[in-house]
Design an enzyme around this catalytic site. Structure first.
Site, PDB file in Angstrom:
ATOM      1  N   TRP A 194       1.278   5.612  -1.780  1.00  0.00           N
ATOM      2  CA  TRP A 194       0.998   6.604  -2.824  1.00  0.00           C
ATOM      3  C   TRP A 194       2.077   6.683  -3.885  1.00  0.00           C
ATOM      4  O   TRP A 194       1.846   7.231  -4.964  1.00  0.00           O
ATOM      5  CB  TRP A 194       0.811   7.972  -2.170  1.00  0.00           C
ATOM      6  CG  TRP A 194      -0.612   8.274  -1.867  1.00  0.00           C
ATOM      7  CD1 TRP A 194      -1.417   7.613  -0.981  1.00  0.00           C
ATOM      8  CD2 TRP A 194      -1.407   9.299  -2.456  1.00  0.00           C
ATOM      9  NE1 TRP A 194      -2.663   8.189  -0.976  1.00  0.00           N
ATOM     10  CE2 TRP A 194      -2.685   9.222  -1.870  1.00  0.00           C
ATOM     11  CE3 TRP A 194      -1.159  10.292  -3.410  1.00  0.00           C
ATOM     12  CZ2 TRP A 194      -3.721  10.104  -2.220  1.00  0.00           C
ATOM     13  CZ3 TRP A 194      -2.185  11.160  -3.753  1.00  0.00           C
ATOM     14  CH2 TRP A 194      -3.453  11.055  -3.158  1.00  0.00           C
ATOM     15  N   TYR A 208       0.832  -1.214   0.000  1.00  0.00           N
ATOM     16  CA  TYR A 208       0.000   0.000   0.000  1.00  0.00           C
ATOM     17  C   TYR A 208       0.860   1.254   0.000  1.00  0.00           C
ATOM     18  O   TYR A 208       1.872   1.309   0.705  1.00  0.00           O
ATOM     19  CB  TYR A 208      -0.899   0.011   1.238  1.00  0.00           C
ATOM     20  CG  TYR A 208      -1.832   1.200   1.261  1.00  0.00           C
ATOM     21  CD1 TYR A 208      -3.031   1.160   0.567  1.00  0.00           C
ATOM     22  CD2 TYR A 208      -1.495   2.371   1.931  1.00  0.00           C
ATOM     23  CE1 TYR A 208      -3.878   2.255   0.552  1.00  0.00           C
ATOM     24  CE2 TYR A 208      -2.345   3.471   1.920  1.00  0.00           C
ATOM     25  CZ  TYR A 208      -3.528   3.401   1.225  1.00  0.00           C
ATOM     26  OH  TYR A 208      -4.371   4.488   1.207  1.00  0.00           O
TER      27      TYR A 208
HETATM   28  N1  LIG Z   1      -2.378   8.408  12.325  1.00  0.00           N
HETATM   29  C1  LIG Z   1      -2.742   8.486  11.038  1.00  0.00           C
HETATM   30  N2  LIG Z   1      -2.161   7.688  10.130  1.00  0.00           N
HETATM   31  C2  LIG Z   1      -2.519   7.773   8.828  1.00  0.00           C
HETATM   32  C3  LIG Z   1      -3.509   8.690   8.403  1.00  0.00           C
HETATM   33  C4  LIG Z   1      -4.123   9.499   9.386  1.00  0.00           C
HETATM   34  O1  LIG Z   1      -5.028  10.310   9.082  1.00  0.00           O
HETATM   35  N3  LIG Z   1      -3.701   9.392  10.680  1.00  0.00           N
HETATM   36  N4  LIG Z   1      -3.849   8.769   7.079  1.00  0.00           N
HETATM   37  C5  LIG Z   1      -3.654   7.581   6.266  1.00  0.00           C
HETATM   38  C6  LIG Z   1      -3.836   7.797   4.839  1.00  0.00           C
HETATM   39  S1  LIG Z   1      -5.281   8.566   4.364  1.00  0.00           S
HETATM   40  C7  LIG Z   1      -2.958   7.343   3.911  1.00  0.00           C
HETATM   41  S2  LIG Z   1      -3.387   7.396   2.255  1.00  0.00           S
HETATM   42  C8  LIG Z   1      -1.659   6.747   4.293  1.00  0.00           C
HETATM   43  C9  LIG Z   1      -0.518   7.149   3.367  1.00  0.00           C
HETATM   44  O2  LIG Z   1       0.537   6.264   3.504  1.00  0.00           O
HETATM   45  P1  LIG Z   1       1.622   6.076   2.358  1.00  0.00           P
HETATM   46  O3  LIG Z   1       1.017   6.202   1.009  1.00  0.00           O
HETATM   47  O4  LIG Z   1       2.368   4.815   2.653  1.00  0.00           O
HETATM   48  O5  LIG Z   1       2.562   7.327   2.629  1.00  0.00           O
HETATM   49  P2  LIG Z   1       3.665   8.007   1.696  1.00  0.00           P
HETATM   50  O6  LIG Z   1       4.532   8.820   2.600  1.00  0.00           O
HETATM   51  O7  LIG Z   1       3.016   8.717   0.562  1.00  0.00           O
HETATM   52  O8  LIG Z   1       4.524   6.771   1.185  1.00  0.00           O
HETATM   53  C10 LIG Z   1       4.951   6.642  -0.112  1.00  0.00           C
HETATM   54  C11 LIG Z   1       6.378   6.108  -0.102  1.00  0.00           C
HETATM   55  O9  LIG Z   1       6.742   5.805  -1.438  1.00  0.00           O
HETATM   56  C12 LIG Z   1       8.046   6.288  -1.694  1.00  0.00           C
HETATM   57  N5  LIG Z   1       8.141   6.527  -3.143  1.00  0.00           N
HETATM   58  C13 LIG Z   1       7.802   7.636  -3.848  1.00  0.00           C
HETATM   59  N6  LIG Z   1       8.001   7.435  -5.163  1.00  0.00           N
HETATM   60  C14 LIG Z   1       8.461   6.172  -5.296  1.00  0.00           C
HETATM   61  C15 LIG Z   1       8.819   5.379  -6.417  1.00  0.00           C
HETATM   62  O10 LIG Z   1       8.776   5.799  -7.553  1.00  0.00           O
HETATM   63  N7  LIG Z   1       9.212   4.089  -6.161  1.00  0.00           N
HETATM   64  C16 LIG Z   1       9.296   3.573  -4.901  1.00  0.00           C
HETATM   65  N8  LIG Z   1       9.680   2.313  -4.758  1.00  0.00           N
HETATM   66  N9  LIG Z   1       8.972   4.321  -3.822  1.00  0.00           N
HETATM   67  C17 LIG Z   1       8.550   5.591  -4.023  1.00  0.00           C
HETATM   68  C18 LIG Z   1       8.190   7.517  -0.835  1.00  0.00           C
HETATM   69  O11 LIG Z   1       9.547   7.788  -0.591  1.00  0.00           O
HETATM   70  C19 LIG Z   1       7.391   7.110   0.416  1.00  0.00           C
HETATM   71  O12 LIG Z   1       8.222   6.518   1.374  1.00  0.00           O
HETATM   72  O13 LIG Z   1      -1.341   7.113   5.637  1.00  0.00           O
HETATM   73  C20 LIG Z   1      -2.382   6.789   6.557  1.00  0.00           C
HETATM   74  N10 LIG Z   1      -1.925   6.957   7.923  1.00  0.00           N
HETATM   75  N1  LIG Z   2      -1.188  18.421   2.197  1.00  0.00           N
HETATM   76  C1  LIG Z   2      -1.664  17.165   2.198  1.00  0.00           C
HETATM   77  N2  LIG Z   2      -2.895  16.920   1.697  1.00  0.00           N
HETATM   78  C2  LIG Z   2      -3.397  15.674   1.708  1.00  0.00           C
HETATM   79  C3  LIG Z   2      -2.649  14.581   2.203  1.00  0.00           C
HETATM   80  C4  LIG Z   2      -1.355  14.852   2.742  1.00  0.00           C
HETATM   81  O1  LIG Z   2      -0.642  13.956   3.223  1.00  0.00           O
HETATM   82  N3  LIG Z   2      -0.905  16.154   2.722  1.00  0.00           N
HETATM   83  N4  LIG Z   2      -3.178  13.306   2.145  1.00  0.00           N
HETATM   84  C5  LIG Z   2      -4.281  13.063   1.213  1.00  0.00           C
HETATM   85  C6  LIG Z   2      -4.992  11.813   1.487  1.00  0.00           C
HETATM   86  S1  LIG Z   2      -4.239  10.345   1.029  1.00  0.00           S
HETATM   87  C7  LIG Z   2      -6.239  11.768   1.991  1.00  0.00           C
HETATM   88  S2  LIG Z   2      -7.033  10.261   2.157  1.00  0.00           S
HETATM   89  C8  LIG Z   2      -6.937  12.987   2.400  1.00  0.00           C
HETATM   90  C9  LIG Z   2      -7.525  12.806   3.796  1.00  0.00           C
HETATM   91  O2  LIG Z   2      -8.544  13.683   4.034  1.00  0.00           O
HETATM   92  P1  LIG Z   2      -9.061  13.861   5.527  1.00  0.00           P
HETATM   93  O3  LIG Z   2      -9.014  12.572   6.222  1.00  0.00           O
HETATM   94  O4  LIG Z   2     -10.359  14.550   5.488  1.00  0.00           O
HETATM   95  O5  LIG Z   2      -7.924  14.838   6.078  1.00  0.00           O
HETATM   96  P2  LIG Z   2      -7.377  15.126   7.550  1.00  0.00           P
HETATM   97  O6  LIG Z   2      -6.492  16.314   7.416  1.00  0.00           O
HETATM   98  O7  LIG Z   2      -6.773  13.923   8.131  1.00  0.00           O
HETATM   99  O8  LIG Z   2      -8.655  15.500   8.365  1.00  0.00           O
HETATM  100  C10 LIG Z   2      -9.398  16.668   8.073  1.00  0.00           C
HETATM  101  C11 LIG Z   2      -9.805  17.343   9.343  1.00  0.00           C
HETATM  102  O9  LIG Z   2     -10.789  16.598  10.019  1.00  0.00           O
HETATM  103  C12 LIG Z   2     -10.819  17.041  11.355  1.00  0.00           C
HETATM  104  N5  LIG Z   2     -11.286  15.967  12.217  1.00  0.00           N
HETATM  105  C13 LIG Z   2     -10.576  14.963  12.770  1.00  0.00           C
HETATM  106  N6  LIG Z   2     -11.380  14.161  13.517  1.00  0.00           N
HETATM  107  C14 LIG Z   2     -12.612  14.699  13.425  1.00  0.00           C
HETATM  108  C15 LIG Z   2     -13.876  14.344  13.970  1.00  0.00           C
HETATM  109  O10 LIG Z   2     -14.039  13.350  14.671  1.00  0.00           O
HETATM  110  N7  LIG Z   2     -14.923  15.148  13.647  1.00  0.00           N
HETATM  111  C16 LIG Z   2     -14.802  16.237  12.863  1.00  0.00           C
HETATM  112  N8  LIG Z   2     -15.891  16.936  12.601  1.00  0.00           N
HETATM  113  N9  LIG Z   2     -13.623  16.595  12.354  1.00  0.00           N
HETATM  114  C17 LIG Z   2     -12.557  15.839  12.613  1.00  0.00           C
HETATM  115  C18 LIG Z   2      -9.408  17.442  11.704  1.00  0.00           C
HETATM  116  O11 LIG Z   2      -9.421  18.691  12.356  1.00  0.00           O
HETATM  117  C19 LIG Z   2      -8.706  17.436  10.381  1.00  0.00           C
HETATM  118  O12 LIG Z   2      -7.903  18.582  10.153  1.00  0.00           O
HETATM  119  O13 LIG Z   2      -6.055  14.095   2.423  1.00  0.00           O
HETATM  120  C20 LIG Z   2      -5.284  14.202   1.237  1.00  0.00           C
HETATM  121  N10 LIG Z   2      -4.642  15.484   1.206  1.00  0.00           N
HETATM  122 MO   LIG Z   3      -5.369   8.616   1.999  1.00  0.00          MO
END
Ligand SMILES: Nc1nc2c(c(=O)[nH]1)N[C@H]1C(S)=C(S)[C@@H](COP(=O)(O)OP(=O)(O)OC[C@H]3O[C@@H](n4cnc5c(=O)[nH]c(N)nc54)[C@H](O)[C@@H]3O)O[C@H]1N2
Ligand SMILES: Nc1nc2c(c(=O)[nH]1)N[C@H]1C(S)=C(S)[C@@H](COP(=O)(O)OP(=O)(O)OC[C@H]3O[C@@H](n4cnc5c(=O)[nH]c(N)nc54)[C@H](O)[C@@H]3O)O[C@H]1N2
Ligand SMILES: [Mo]
Length: 756
Positions: A107, A105
Site C-alpha cells: 500500500w 505488492y
Molecule cells: N492473515 C491475513 N493477512 C493479510 C490480510 C488478512 O486479512 N489476513 N489482509 C491482506 C490485505 S487485504 C492486504 S491489502 C495486505 C497489505 O499488505 P501491505 O500493503 O504490504 O501492508 P502495509 O503494512 O500497508 O505495507 C506497506 C509498507 O510500505 C511502507 N511504506 C509506506 N510509505 C512508503 C514509501 O513512501 N516508500 C517506501 N519504500 N515504503 C513505504 C510501510 O512502512 C510498510 O512497511 O495484507 C494482507 N495480509
Molecule cells: N483500519 C483499517 N481498515 C482497513 C485496513 C486496515 O489495515 N486497517 N485494510 C484495508 C484493506 S487493504 C482491505 S482489502 C479491506 C479488507 O476488508 P475485509 O476483508 O472485509 O476486512 P476484515 O476486517 O479483514 O474482515 C471483515 C470482517 O469479516 C468477518 N469475517 C471473517 N471471516 C468471515 C467469514 O467466513 N464469514 C463472515 N460472514 N464473516 C467473516 C470478520 O469478523 C471481520 O471482522 O479493509 C481495508 N480497511
Molecule cells: Mo487489501
C-alpha cells in the site's frame, strides 16, 4: 505554533503544524467522522524504528549474492549512499530482467507521485527492461477473478455500484455478510476527505432499514446500524446463502422474471440447489450444522427477504479463505433470486464499507498517475503465490484456465510493501527468501521485511516530502505540503531510483529530466486539462498549491453497470460470455477444477478445527492502523497490552483454558506460534478467536527454525495455500489454532528496536 499545512494519508486528509518541537496533526475540517489512525504520525515521525542510514547485511557484503540461511538473523553494516547504490547498481546490471521479481505488492503511502510501487515498476521498466510481476491483490484475490467471469469487472460491483446515499434513502434490508465495520471504511487508497459510513447507516436505520450482520464478530457493524447479529461459523456463508435460496425457491417466492430476463444457467444451478443433481437439497436443516445457525433461524431469515428492497453485501474477508470464490458467487445468486439487482439501494454489492472507496460516487476526471513504462518480461504470478515461486521454480500450476510455470528468481526488489505483514505462513516465507541471491528493500522503518533484506535503503516518510493526494472516489484533491525534514539520511524513493538509473546509464529514461516538483506539476496539469476539456474551471498549479485543495467534479449516482443492465439487458449487456449474470459458467466449468465448479457450490473446507487446533482464528484488518504501517505510532501502541497485540476470545473458551482477561497467551498450530494479550468478550462467538493483522513479526530467537513471535503477528499461524486453482488468491483471513495461557518468562518486544 507554526501554520497548519495540508497533507493526506490513506486514512484521512489532515493538516499538520509544529508546536513546542512536536508535530500536531488535526483532521480535515470537512470530515464528519475522522479517525484516530492519524494520531500514529506524531510519535512515528522521529521514532527509533525509523531507518537512518543505508545498510547492508554482513554476509551479503562479505560473500556476495547467494542463498543464505543467515538472512533474517545476520548483522547489518551501515554504509554510505555511494557504496550502497554502487553495490546495488552492479548486481542489478548483471541480473537478467527475467530473474528479478519486482511485484513489490503493498500500500505504501497516499501521494500519487511518490507511490513507491509505481516508482519501483517505472525504474525496473525504464532502467532494466522489466521484471517478473504479480497480478491481482491480497484484498480481492478470488473475487477479482471470479466476478469478471460471472458478472463484470470487480470495480463495477464495488466502486461504481449502490451508494451509501442510496442505502440511507432506499434500502429496506442490508444483509451484510462479513459486516460493515467502520474500522475498515476509515481507509481509502490515495486519501479520503469524508468518512460518511456512520451517518449513512444511522440515517438508514432511523428510517427503518434493517441491518443483518452475518459474521463471527458482533462489532463488525457499528451501533448506529442497530444490526441484528447472526453469528455464523467462519467460512460457511455459502451454505447459508444456499439454504436461504432453497427456502425462497421452495416457497415459490423467487423472482422468476428477473432470473429469466437477466441471468443464464438458472436451471443447472436450481437443480443443484434443490438437490436434483446431487441428491442433497440445500435446505435449512442441511445448512444448520454447517453454519451453526438453527434451521428455524435460517427459515425465518429467508421468509423476511422476498418482496423487499434487499441489498446483499459480501465483504472481501469471505473470499480471503479456502474456496473464497464461492460466497462471492453464491451471494450474487442470492441477490438474483431476490430480483433486486440494479434497483436503487437493492441488489448486490461487493465489499461495501470494506474501504472508504465503496458506496461512493466517482470523479468525472481521473487523477494522473506516474507512467510506468513498458515491461518486456511476460512472466507473472498471482500475488499470493510468492513463496511457492521462490521455493518451487520451474514447477507448473493452474491459474484461471492456464497452466503456468514458476520462474527462477535471483533478486527480489521491494518498495512500499511489507510481505512479513501481508503474506501467510511466515516461517515458510523466511525459508523462501533464504533461497534467493539478493533482497533489496526500501523502507521508512525497520520492518521484519527490512530485517530479512540484504540491502536496506532508508526512505522518507510521506510527511517529509511534497505530493498530490487523490482517489477516484473522493472529490478532494490535496496539495500535500512537506511537514518535516527527512529523517537521518533518508531519501525519496524517486531520488534513489534516479541515482540508480544514472549509474545504469538510464537517468533520462527514468526521470525524463524532471525534478519531483516538476512531476507534481506535470501530473496536476493533466488533471486540470481534463477538467477544462470537460467544461470545468481549474486553477494553475501554483494556485492549487497555495490553496491546498481542489474540489473535483463527481458523476451523478446512476446505479452503474447493474442499473443500466437491468433497465435494458439487450442494450447494455454485461461483459460476460452470455451478456447476463452467469449462475452457471461454461467457461469456469470448462476448466474442470474440482475446487471451483461451474456454478456456486458448497465445498467443505479442509482446514477445520480438530483436537490439536480446536479454535478458529479470524485474522482480520486492525482498527488502530493500516496493516502494519506505523505500528510503532502512538494510537496503535496505546491499544496494546503489555506491549502485545490483543487477541479477543469468548469467556467460555477462556474459562476452559484457565485464561483471564489480560493474560498473555500463546496461539499455536503446526505452522508456528505467537504471543498475544487476551481480552475476554462475548462480541466474539464461541469457538472463534480474533487476532487482527499488523503487529510486527518479532521472532524471539530468529536463528530458530520456527521461532516464537513474541508480539502477535497472526501470519505465523495462517496457511499459505490458494483459494482454488481458479484464482489462487490469498486465504489468510482464517486458520485453526489452539490457545493456552503463557506461563514462561515474558520475552521483550524487540520489533521496534533497530537491529544491531
Ligand atoms: N492473515 C491475513 N493477512 C493479510 C490480510 C488478512 O486479512 N489476513 N489482509 C491482506 C490485505 S487485504 C492486504 S491489502 C495486505 C497489505 O499488505 P501491505 O500493503 O504490504 O501492508 P502495509 O503494512 O500497508 O505495507 C506497506 C509498507 O510500505 C511502507 N511504506 C509506506 N510509505 C512508503 C514509501 O513512501 N516508500 C517506501 N519504500 N515504503 C513505504 C510501510 O512502512 C510498510 O512497511 O495484507 C494482507 N495480509
Ligand atoms: N483500519 C483499517 N481498515 C482497513 C485496513 C486496515 O489495515 N486497517 N485494510 C484495508 C484493506 S487493504 C482491505 S482489502 C479491506 C479488507 O476488508 P475485509 O476483508 O472485509 O476486512 P476484515 O476486517 O479483514 O474482515 C471483515 C470482517 O469479516 C468477518 N469475517 C471473517 N471471516 C468471515 C467469514 O467466513 N464469514 C463472515 N460472514 N464473516 C467473516 C470478520 O469478523 C471481520 O471482522 O479493509 C481495508 N480497511
Ligand atoms: Mo487489501
Amino acid at each position: 505554533m507554526t501554520a497548519f499545512r495540508p497533507h493526506s494519508s490513506h486514512w484521512g486528509v489532515f493538516e499538520g503544524g509544529w508546536q513546542d518541537g512536536r508535530l500536531v496533526v488535526r483532521p480535515h475540517a470537512g470530515d464528519p467522522d475522522p479517525n484516530r489512525i492519524l494520531q500514529n504520525f506524531p510519535d512515528a515521525l522521529r521514532h527509533e524504528a525509523r531507518i537512518a542510514r543505508p545498510t547492508v547485511r554482513r554476509g551479503w557484503l562479505e560473500r556476495g549474492p547467494g542463498p543464505d540461511a543467515q538472512r533474517g538473523c545476520d548483522e547489518f553494516v551501515a554504509v554510505s549512499w555511494d557504496r550502497a547504490l554502487g553495490l546495488l547498481a552492479e548486481v542489478l546490471a548483471r541480473t537478467p530482467a527475467e530473474r528479478i521479481f519486482g511485484g513489490s505488492y503493498g500500500w505504501s503511502s497516499a501521494g500519487r507521485f511518490h507511490h513507491a510501487q509505481s516508482q519501483v515498476h517505472r525504474f525496473l521498466n525504464t532502467a532494466l527492461g522489466g521484471y517478473v510481476r504479480s497480478v491481482n491483490s491480497y484484498s480481492a484475490g478470488a473475487s477479482g477473478i471470479i466476478l469478471p467471469h460471472v458478472v463484470g469487472p470487480m470495480e463495477s460491483l464495488s466502486r461504481r455500484n449502490v451508494t451509501w446515499e442510496a442505502v440511507a434513502a432506499q434500502s429496506e434490508v442490508v444483509l451484510a455478510f462479513g459486516g460493515l465495520a467502520l474500522k475498515n471504511s476509515m481507509v481509502a487508497g490515495g486519501g479520503i476527505s469524508q468518512h460518511i459510513e456512520r451517518d449513512s447507516m444511522r440515517a438508514a436505520a432511523e428510517r427503518g432499514c434493517e441491518f443483518l450482520l452475518v459474521g463471527p464478530l458482533r462489532d463488525d457493524c457499528p451501533a448506529e446500524a442497530r444490526a441484528e447479529w447472526l453469528p455464523i461459523t467462519p467460512n460457511t456463508d455459502t451454505a447459508l446463502m444456499l439454504a436461504l435460496m432453497h427456502a425462497i425457491v421452495a416457497a415459490g417466492r423467487h423472482d422468476r422474471g428477473f432470473l429469466e430476463r437477466c441471468t443464464t444457467g438458472w436451471p443447472e444451478f436450481e437443480a443443484y440447489l434443490m438437490g436434483r443433481s446431487d441428491g442433497q437439497p440445500k435446505d435449512a436443516a442441511w445448512a444448520a450444522p454447517i453454519t451453526g445457525l438453527s434451521a428455524e433461524r435460517i427459515a425465518a431469515l429467508a421468509a423476511r427477504l422476498p418482496g423487499r428492497r434487499v441489498l446483499v453485501a459480501v465483504a472481501h474477508s469471505l473470499q480471503r479463505a479456502e474456496h473464497g470464490e464461492q460466497p462471492v458467487w453464491a451471494g450474487l445468486a442470492l441477490a438474483c433470486v431476490l430480483g433486486q439487482v440494479g434497483l436503487p439501494g437493492g441488489g448486490y454489492h461487493y465489499a461495501l464499507g470494506a474501504l472508504g472507496h465503496t458506496g461512493r460516487r466517482n470523479n468525472l476526471v481521473s487523477t494522473a498517475a506516474l507512467p510506468q513504462g513498458r515491461n518486456r518480461v511476460g512472466a507473472h504470478i498471482p500475488v499470493a503465490r510468492i513463496s511457492d515461486m521462490l521455493l518451487h521454480p520451474g514447477e507448473a500450476y493452474d491459474y484461471n484456465g492456464q497452466r503456468l510455470t514458476y520462474p527462477e528468481i535471483d533478486l527480489v526488489y521491494w518498495a512500499g510493501g511489507n510481505p512479513f505483514h501481508h503474506h501467510q505462513d511466515l516461517n515458510r516465507l523466511r525459508e523462501a527468501f533464504r533461497r534467493i541471491g539478493t533482497l533489496v528493500v526500501h523502507e521508512q522503518a525497520w520492518t521484519a521485511t527490512a530485517r530479512h533484506a540484504d540491502i536496506v535503503l532508508p526512505v522518507t516518510m510521506t510527511l517529509e516530502r511534497e505530493d498530490i493526494g487523490s482517489s477516484q472516489t473522493d472529490p478532494l484533491m490535496v496539495a500535500m505540503h512537506r511537514l518535516a525534514e527527512p529523517f537521518g539520511e533518508a531519501r525519496d524513493d524517486y531520488a534513489i531510483f534516479a541515482d540508480l538509473a544514472a549509474r545504469l546509464g538510464k537517468e533520462a529514461e527514468f526521470t525524463e529530466g524532471r525534478s519531483a516538483r516538476e512531476w507534481l506539476q506535470n501530473l496536476y496539469d493533466r488533471t486540470a486539462e481534463d477538467m477544462r476539456e470537460k467544461g470545468f474551471e481549474a486553477p494553475d498549479f501554483e494556485a492549487f498549491w497555495r490553496a491546498g485543495y481542489l474540489e473535483l467534479p463527481q458523476a451523478p449516482d446512476d446505479g452503474g453497470m447493474l442499473r443500466a443492465f437491468r433497465d435494458d439487458p439487450a442494450g447494455a449487456p454485461l461483459p460476460t460470455p452470455s451478456g447476463r449474470i452467469e449462475l452457471f459458467s461454461g467457461t469456469i466449468a470448462g476448466f474442470g477444477y474440482d475446487d471451483c465448479p461451474g456454478h456456486p457450490a458448497w465445498l467443505a473446507p479442509r482446514d477445520v478445527p480438530d483436537a490439536a487446533s480446536p479454535l478458529r482464528l479470524v485474522a482480520n484488518q486492525p482498527a488502530t492502523r493500516l496493516h502494519s504501517q506505523l505500528d510503532f505510532g502512538g494510537h496503535s501502541q496505546e491499544t496494546k497490552r503489555r506491549g502485545r497485540e490483543v487477541m479477543r476470545m469468548h469467556p467460555a473458551d477462556a474459562a476452559t483454558r484457565g485464561i483471564a482477561d489480560g493474560d498473555i497467551v500463546r496461539l499455536f498450530n503446526a505452522r508456528g506460534a505467537c504471543l498475544a494479550a487476551a481480552e475476554l468478550t462475548d462480541a466474539v462467538m464461541p469457538g472463534v478467536v480474533n487476532l487482527p493483522t499488523g503487529a510486527w513479526y518479532d521472532p524471539e530467537d530468529p536463528a530458530e527454525d520456527k521461532p516464537l513471535c513474541v508480539h502477535g503477528n497472526p501470519n505465523v499461524l495462517t496457511r499459505d495455500v490458494g483459494t482454488s486453482r481458479l484464482a489462487q488468491g490469498c486465504t489468510g483471513q482464517l486458520a485453526t489454532v489452539q490457545v493456552e495461557r503463557f506461563t514462561g518468562n515474558l520475552p521483550p518486544v524487540k520489533a521496534f528496536t533497530p537491529p544491531g
